[in-house]
Design a protein around this motif. Structure first.
Motif, short mmCIF file in Angstrom:
data_model
loop_
_atom_site.label_atom_id
_atom_site.label_comp_id
_atom_site.label_asym_id
_atom_site.label_seq_id
_atom_site.Cartn_x
_atom_site.Cartn_y
_atom_site.Cartn_z
N ASP A 65 0.83 -1.20 0.00
CA ASP A 65 0.00 0.00 0.00
C ASP A 65 0.86 1.26 0.00
N ARG A 277 -9.03 8.17 7.50
CA ARG A 277 -9.07 6.72 7.31
C ARG A 277 -7.65 6.22 7.23
N ILE A 279 -5.12 3.70 6.20
CA ILE A 279 -5.16 2.71 5.13
C ILE A 279 -5.12 1.30 5.74
N PHE A 282 -11.21 -0.03 8.51
CA PHE A 282 -12.54 0.25 8.00
C PHE A 282 -13.11 1.54 8.58
N ALA B 32 -5.54 0.08 -1.96
CA ALA B 32 -5.20 0.45 -0.60
C ALA B 32 -6.37 1.11 0.12
N ASN B 33 -7.20 1.81 -0.61
CA ASN B 33 -8.31 2.54 0.01
C ASN B 33 -9.62 2.11 -0.66
N ILE B 35 -12.71 1.73 0.18
CA ILE B 35 -13.96 2.47 0.36
C ILE B 35 -13.99 3.68 -0.58
N GLU B 36 -12.89 4.41 -0.62
CA GLU B 36 -12.82 5.55 -1.53
C GLU B 36 -12.98 5.08 -2.98
N ARG B 40 -16.18 6.29 -5.34
CA ARG B 40 -15.88 7.05 -6.57
C ARG B 40 -16.34 6.30 -7.81
N LEU B 93 -20.54 3.06 4.27
CA LEU B 93 -19.14 2.67 4.35
C LEU B 93 -18.25 3.86 4.69
N ASP B 94 -18.33 4.91 3.87
CA ASP B 94 -17.43 6.04 4.10
C ASP B 94 -17.71 6.69 5.45
N GLN B 95 -18.97 6.98 5.72
CA GLN B 95 -19.31 7.64 6.99
C GLN B 95 -19.75 6.64 8.06
N PHE B 96 -19.98 5.41 7.71
CA PHE B 96 -20.46 4.37 8.61
C PHE B 96 -21.62 4.86 9.47
#
Lengths: 310, 211
Positions: A65, A277, A279, A282, B32-33, B35-36, B40, B93-96
């Motif tokens: 990552d 967040r 990396i 969650f 790596a990210n 959720i982002e 998107r 997901l992003d803001q849960f």
């Protein structure tokens, strides 16, 4: 004959924690290599590292990552661009890599990577990295304290700021063929920030030389500031009387200031900086003042309004 | 000529982005990210489907392929489908489900305000997409209501444009396509007005409400 059935020592009593950490790192590297990873071939190991006491006790972000999720617009604006473009465009680091040191100092000049770095002992430090885009990593950097390097050039009493410049070479940096940003990328620090013991001139991570996507061969790491302050692939260092007009300040002055200290209280105009967040995680975690380094660096800004000096 | 295979085929094509997403998730866990990447990706496709749905009428009129009109509702509903997925991934997901934070974002961040407005405006269009709703509203009122899409699509493009940090290439492409699609409508309406007099303009926009 007497046979001992219970071991006298526990593993943790025998194995030094550094070895144990190294073993974990070795496993991580092995896993990375197993996933057939051409880009890694370019990076050589950096032996003889000193274990710096500057290491946070948080799980390091996986090497994959760290090397595949990068903001480095010289390669492209997607976070996957740097890792994708670097092998074919940047290739091996040009040798010798020259860095020009100029401005308000007694010993200006152009020095090679070896002359700049080799006089110093390489340290490994584990820092948090907080991007202005509200994501973060934990990275085991290898480098030397910037202060030790800068002192050799003997900055004079007029030197109040230090300005850094990234290489301009559209052959190696395809992103520079477009006017996404005003090239060259320029960053700056106040001299006391540059001389702070936390400020690192990094040449590697995870015990290996930096890959191009991480700013090979020399980059800055200022752990209490947003990631964009930590300029990559440095070819110029200049001591000045006034602060540099940095690339992101030129690009969007309302959004990116000179200081760019990590500050959960001061939002980016378009998003909150209160959480981030990490990396690999969650749920978002709370962003810490000065990225968790407030004890060491808050004093640099006493009396300053950090909402104005963002 | 009846094309019974056409709608199932287009339906399947509209699901390709989701299949691709699932494939990428299986291969590299969306990077790596994740959720982002997910938020998107879904947002990009929501916007693309909105533009695709808006392209149906100009294409149908220019090419004379009347069967295109039969796909418009499905494409519009797929735009709504991806919008819902995009919004759900942001909330869940992003803001849960951090509702106070989401509320603050809607109030404070203009691009999120705009995005939310676009979703709210899209909702009545999705709800009135059935044949029975078209009948209940009557063609003229239904068409009037569905002209909201001429507002929703620019809001969607603006939402993306304002979110981007620096590289505006993609939002600019979307904006150009949208300008083309809306510009064509303006020109078509003008031309119709010239030919038939201003009184008949409304009929010109009456393009296959039923399909």
């Amino acid at each position: 004959m007497l046979l001992r059935t219970q071991p006298r020592l526990r593993e943790s009593e025998v194995t030094d924690k550094s070895l144990w950490l190294d073993r974990r790192r070795f496993l991580a590297l092995g896993a990375a290599a197993a996933s057939a990873w051409p880009a890694l071939a370019g990076a050589g190991p950096l032996p003889g590292l000193i274990r710096s006491p500057y290491r946070i006790d948080e799980a390091a972000t996986p090497l994959k990552d760290v090397t595949h999720y990068n903001n480095f617009y010289e390669f492209g604006t997607d976070k996957s661009d740097p890792a994708q473009m670097a092998p074919s465009f940047f290739g091996a680091v040009p040798k010798p890599w020259m860095v020009t040191v100029s401005g308000e100092c007694a010993k200006p000049g152009t020095v090679s990577y070896d002359d700049l770095i080799k006089p110093h002992k390489l340290e490994e430090r584990i820092y948090r990295l907080r991007c202005v885009e509200a994501w973060s990593m934990v990275i085991p950097w290898v480098g030397v304290p910037l202060a030790d390097v800068l002192k050799r050039f003997e900055p004079n009493s007029k030197a109040k700021y230090v300005e850094f410049t990234t290489l301009v070479d559209p052959e190696r940096f395809p992103g520079q063929r477009r006017g996404t940003l005003d090239w060259p990328y320029v960053e700056g620090l106040r001299l006391d920030e540059a001389m702070h013991p936390l400020t690192l001139l990094a040449v590697g991570l995870y015990g290996e030389e930096l890959l191009p996507q991480n700013g090979a061969p020399i980059r800055l790491v200022v752990p209490w500031k947003y990631g964009f302050k930590s300029i990559k692939s440095i070819v110029g260092i200049r001591f000045g009387e006034t602060p540099a007009r940095t690339t992101w300040m030129k690009s969007a002055p309302r959004e990116y200031g000179f200081y760019a200290n990590v500050n959960p209280q001061v939002d980016h105009p378009r998003w909150s900086q209160g959480k981030e967040r990490r990396i690999g995680e969650f749920l978002k975690r709370d962003t810490l003042a000065f990225n968790g380094y407030a004890d060491q660096v808050a004093g640099l800004y006493s009396g300053m309004d950090l909402a104005v000096n963002y | 000529m009846r094309r019974i295979w056409l709608k199932p085929l287009v339906f399947a094509l509209c699901l390709v982005p989701l299949v691709w997403l699932a494939g990428r998730a299986a291969i590299d866990g969306l990077g790596a990210n994740p959720i982002e990447a997910l938020v998107r990706f879904l947002g990009d496709w929501a916007l693309r489907f909105l533009l695709i749905a808006l392209a149906v009428t100009p294409l149908r009129r220019i090419t004379g392929w009347s069967w295109l009109g039969g796909l418009r509702r499905m494409l519009g509903l797929f735009a709504f489908f991806y919008v819902v997925l995009h919004l759900s991934s942001y909330i869940g997901l992003d803001q849960f489900f951090d509702w106070p934070a989401i509320g603050r974002e809607i109030v404070k961040r203009r691009y999120i305000t705009i995005g939310m407005a676009a979703v709210l405006l899209l909702l009545p269009l999705a709800l009135t997409s059935t044949d029975s709703m078209v009948r209940r509203l009557g063609g003229r009122r239904w068409r009037k209501l569905h002209r909201l899409v001429y507002l929703i699509a620019p809001l969607g493009v603006a939402h993306h444009w304002m979110m981007v940090k620096k590289d505006l290439t993609e939002p600019m492409i979307h904006a150009a396509i949208l300008a083309l699609l809306l510009g064509w409508r303006v020109l078509a309406a003008r031309r119709a007005a010239r030919h038939t007099g201003p009184g008949n303009v409304k009929q010109e926009s009456g393009c296959a409400a039923h399909s």
